[in-house]
Design a protein around this motif. Structure first.
Motif, PDB file in Angstrom:
ATOM      1  N   GLU A  92       0.870  -1.145  -0.048  1.00 25.27           N
ATOM      2  CA  GLU A  92      -0.109   0.181   0.019  1.00 25.27           C
ATOM      3  C   GLU A  92       0.943   1.283   0.030  1.00 25.27           C
ATOM      4  O   GLU A  92       0.633   2.275  -0.731  1.00 25.27           O
ATOM      5  CB  GLU A  92      -0.857  -0.097   1.237  1.00 25.27           C
ATOM      6  CG  GLU A  92      -1.844   0.916   1.322  1.00 25.27           C
ATOM      7  CD  GLU A  92      -3.175   0.705   2.075  1.00 25.27           C
ATOM      8  OE1 GLU A  92      -4.238   1.506   2.117  1.00 25.27           O
ATOM      9  OE2 GLU A  92      -3.057  -0.082   2.885  1.00 25.27           O
ATOM     10  N   ASN A  93       1.977   1.236   0.589  1.00 24.26           N
ATOM     11  CA  ASN A  93       3.135   2.309   0.562  1.00 24.26           C
ATOM     12  C   ASN A  93       4.056   1.940  -0.354  1.00 24.26           C
ATOM     13  O   ASN A  93       5.362   2.056  -0.253  1.00 24.26           O
ATOM     14  CB  ASN A  93       3.736   2.470   1.892  1.00 24.26           C
ATOM     15  CG  ASN A  93       4.393   1.187   2.489  1.00 24.26           C
ATOM     16  OD1 ASN A  93       4.272   0.186   1.886  1.00 24.26           O
ATOM     17  ND2 ASN A  93       5.098   1.573   3.543  1.00 24.26           N
ATOM     18  N   SER A  94       3.635   1.720  -1.698  1.00 27.69           N
ATOM     19  CA  SER A  94       4.595   1.329  -2.722  1.00 27.69           C
ATOM     20  C   SER A  94       5.561   2.664  -2.980  1.00 27.69           C
ATOM     21  O   SER A  94       5.186   3.800  -2.900  1.00 27.69           O
ATOM     22  CB  SER A  94       3.947   1.042  -4.093  1.00 27.69           C
ATOM     23  OG  SER A  94       4.696   0.915  -5.089  1.00 27.69           O
ATOM     24  N   LEU A  95       6.780   2.328  -3.397  1.00 25.76           N
ATOM     25  CA  LEU A  95       7.721   3.163  -4.145  1.00 25.76           C
ATOM     26  C   LEU A  95       7.481   3.775  -5.354  1.00 25.76           C
ATOM     27  O   LEU A  95       8.054   4.620  -6.152  1.00 25.76           O
ATOM     28  CB  LEU A  95       9.038   2.494  -3.983  1.00 25.76           C
ATOM     29  CG  LEU A  95       9.628   2.158  -2.810  1.00 25.76           C
ATOM     30  CD1 LEU A  95      11.149   1.575  -2.925  1.00 25.76           C
ATOM     31  CD2 LEU A  95       9.883   3.386  -1.660  1.00 25.76           C
ATOM     32  N   GLN A  96       6.634   2.763  -6.230  1.00 27.37           N
ATOM     33  CA  GLN A  96       6.264   3.030  -7.587  1.00 27.37           C
ATOM     34  C   GLN A  96       5.257   4.093  -8.016  1.00 27.37           C
ATOM     35  O   GLN A  96       4.229   3.994  -7.191  1.00 27.37           O
ATOM     36  CB  GLN A  96       5.770   1.556  -8.047  1.00 27.37           C
ATOM     37  CG  GLN A  96       7.103   0.657  -8.058  1.00 27.37           C
ATOM     38  CD  GLN A  96       6.645  -0.784  -8.542  1.00 27.37           C
ATOM     39  OE1 GLN A  96       5.815  -0.605  -9.602  1.00 27.37           O
ATOM     40  NE2 GLN A  96       6.675  -1.748  -7.655  1.00 27.37           N
ATOM     41  N   GLY A  97       5.675   4.932  -8.738  1.00 25.86           N
ATOM     42  CA  GLY A  97       4.598   6.131  -9.169  1.00 25.86           C
ATOM     43  C   GLY A  97       3.377   5.521  -9.778  1.00 25.86           C
ATOM     44  O   GLY A  97       2.218   6.138  -9.674  1.00 25.86           O
ATOM     45  N   ASP A  98       3.488   4.339 -10.420  1.00 29.31           N
ATOM     46  CA  ASP A  98       2.297   3.784 -11.124  1.00 29.31           C
ATOM     47  C   ASP A  98       1.202   3.400 -10.150  1.00 29.31           C
ATOM     48  O   ASP A  98       0.214   2.850 -10.682  1.00 29.31           O
ATOM     49  CB  ASP A  98       2.720   2.811 -12.094  1.00 29.31           C
ATOM     50  CG  ASP A  98       3.464   3.440 -13.548  1.00 29.31           C
ATOM     51  OD1 ASP A  98       3.433   4.847 -13.618  1.00 29.31           O
ATOM     52  OD2 ASP A  98       3.920   2.561 -13.992  1.00 29.31           O
TER      53      ASP A  98
END
Length: 410
Positions: A244-250
């Motif tokens: 849920e706290n992803s590093l990925q902008g997508d």
């Protein structure tokens, strides 16, 4: 290989395992080459990551490295080999890769003291690199360039004896990808700061062994968001492994597709996509400056739903595997779309699929193949050169079969 997708509905409930993010994997592979006590799990099985792995294996010199269509590999490896003392390589690629600019990154590395020259056309691959110790630590470049140029410099920074002070001039493009790179550096113990247009990365002298699990690819998830959006209410697809706290902008997909009738639930490193209702929008207006790779998917989804969209912030799509905006215009028009594009935007007016059995050209671009595939929920289509998906998602066609698509090799 061409593939025919026959009109069908998805299974009501499906589950797919998506391999690690190509973006995270390729960054971590380079860091692993620089710091050998990093171990990786759930790495991408994409062509681009395989190219990185092969290139980073020590080979006898002199050496020619062919990265084919892998733009990320071209940028990251250019920076990496510039720092490899007493090693000389030539990096080349496909005909399209030789048309994709590398000058901005080369000049930035030259500011740091790198020795790089062009083998054919000035400003474009192939390039010859004579690796050396880089002692300078300050560099400036335009802020609106591909974030891969910026990330390439940041990734080698912990190995530079004085670290790196990077000044970005103007409005920054694709900040999430820069933040991803910095977060991965932080994870292995590198001290960084990102203040306005100034980025500082300290040299990493001592570090401990580290096991890193790569999050699955959100760009790959986009095609399943599109499928659920075009499916019947009640359709669910579970995807793993996602944070849920992803590093990925997508990962902004979860928010964007809420308005297109798709609900996202996070649980136990999985996301469940469910068709919760039909969209009541007439048109979608989005600035995708921070997530341009999902533009193709969103445009095709909107067309399939019979709604319009106006997407901006897409200037980097002109120099991808193909001119993605022009490719979208040509292929969507074949199906009956009313669409116009500029150098940095796309406008789709309300229109619907009017043609059947249309053959979609993919232009050596994996995202063209996968973005158009969900339209098989509406009409029969053919995807030309379908094997291009191996660049980022080799299992894509098998995964479509698993969720109920009729997939036939031609």
């Amino acid at each position: 290989m061409n593939i025919k997708l026959q009109q069908s509905q998805t299974n009501q409930k499906s589950e797919i395992k998506v391999t690690g993010s190509k973006s995270e994997t390729n960054r971590l592979l380079l860091l692993q080459a620089l710091f050998s006590d990093i171990s990786l799990e759930n790495t991408s099985n994409s062509d681009d990551s395989e190219v990185m792995i092969k290139a980073l294996i020590q080979n006898p010199e002199p050496e020619i490295i062919d990265i084919h269509h892998a733009g990320t590999a071209m940028r990251f490896l250019t920076a990496y080999f510039a720092t490899q003392e007493n090693r000389e390589v030539i990096i080349t690629g496909s005909p399209r890769m030789k048309e994709r600019p590398i000058k901005i990154l080369v000049e930035a590395l030259q500011q740091l003291g790198a020795t790089i020259s062009y083998e054919e056309n000035q400003g474009f691959p192939p390039i010859k690199i004579k690796g050396k110790k880089l002692s300078k630590n300050k560099v400036s470049l335009p802020a609106d360039v591909s974030s891969q140029y910026i990330s390439a410099l940041l990734l080698i920074a912990p190995k530079l004896e004085n670290g790196l002070e990077l000044n970005l001039e103007g409005k920054i493009t694709s900040i999430p990808y820069i933040k991803m790179t910095l977060a991965l550096l932080n994870e292995i113990g590198v001290e960084t700061s990102f203040d306005g247009n100034e980025i500082n990365v300290k040299q990493l002298i001592t570090h401990n062994s580290k096991l890193i699990t790569v999050e699955s690819d959100w760009s790959s998830a986009s095609y399943f968001y599109s499928i659920v959006a075009l499916s019947e209410i009640g359709t669910e697809i579970k995807l793993s492994s996602y944070k849920e706290n992803s590093l990925q902008g997508d990962s902004v997909l979860a928010e964007i597709y809420t308005d297109l009738g798709v609900e996202t639930r996070f649980e136990n490193n999985q996301i469940t996509l469910s068709k919760s209702g039909n969209t009541n929008l007439q048109s979608v207006i989005l600035d995708l400056n921070q997530a341009p790779d999902i533009a193709q998917t969103i445009a095709v989804t909107c067309f399939g739903l019979g709604i319009g969209c106006h997407l901006t912030g897409l200037h980097t799509l002109k120099i991808k595997e193909t001119d993605r905006l022009e490719a979208l215009r040509i292929e969507l028009q074949k199906l009956g779309a009313d669409i116009t594009v500029t150098n940095d935007s796309l406008t789709l007016k309300i229109s619907s699929v009017t043609e059947r059995n249309v053959a979609i050209n993919t232009y050596n671009d994996h995202r063209m193949a996968m973005a158009f595939a969900p339209l098989a929920l509406i009409t029969d289509i053919v995807i030309n050169d379908a094997e291009v998906v191996s660049k980022s998602f080799p299992d894509f066609w098998n995964d479509l079969k698993q969720i109920g698509f009729k997939v036939e090799k031609l």
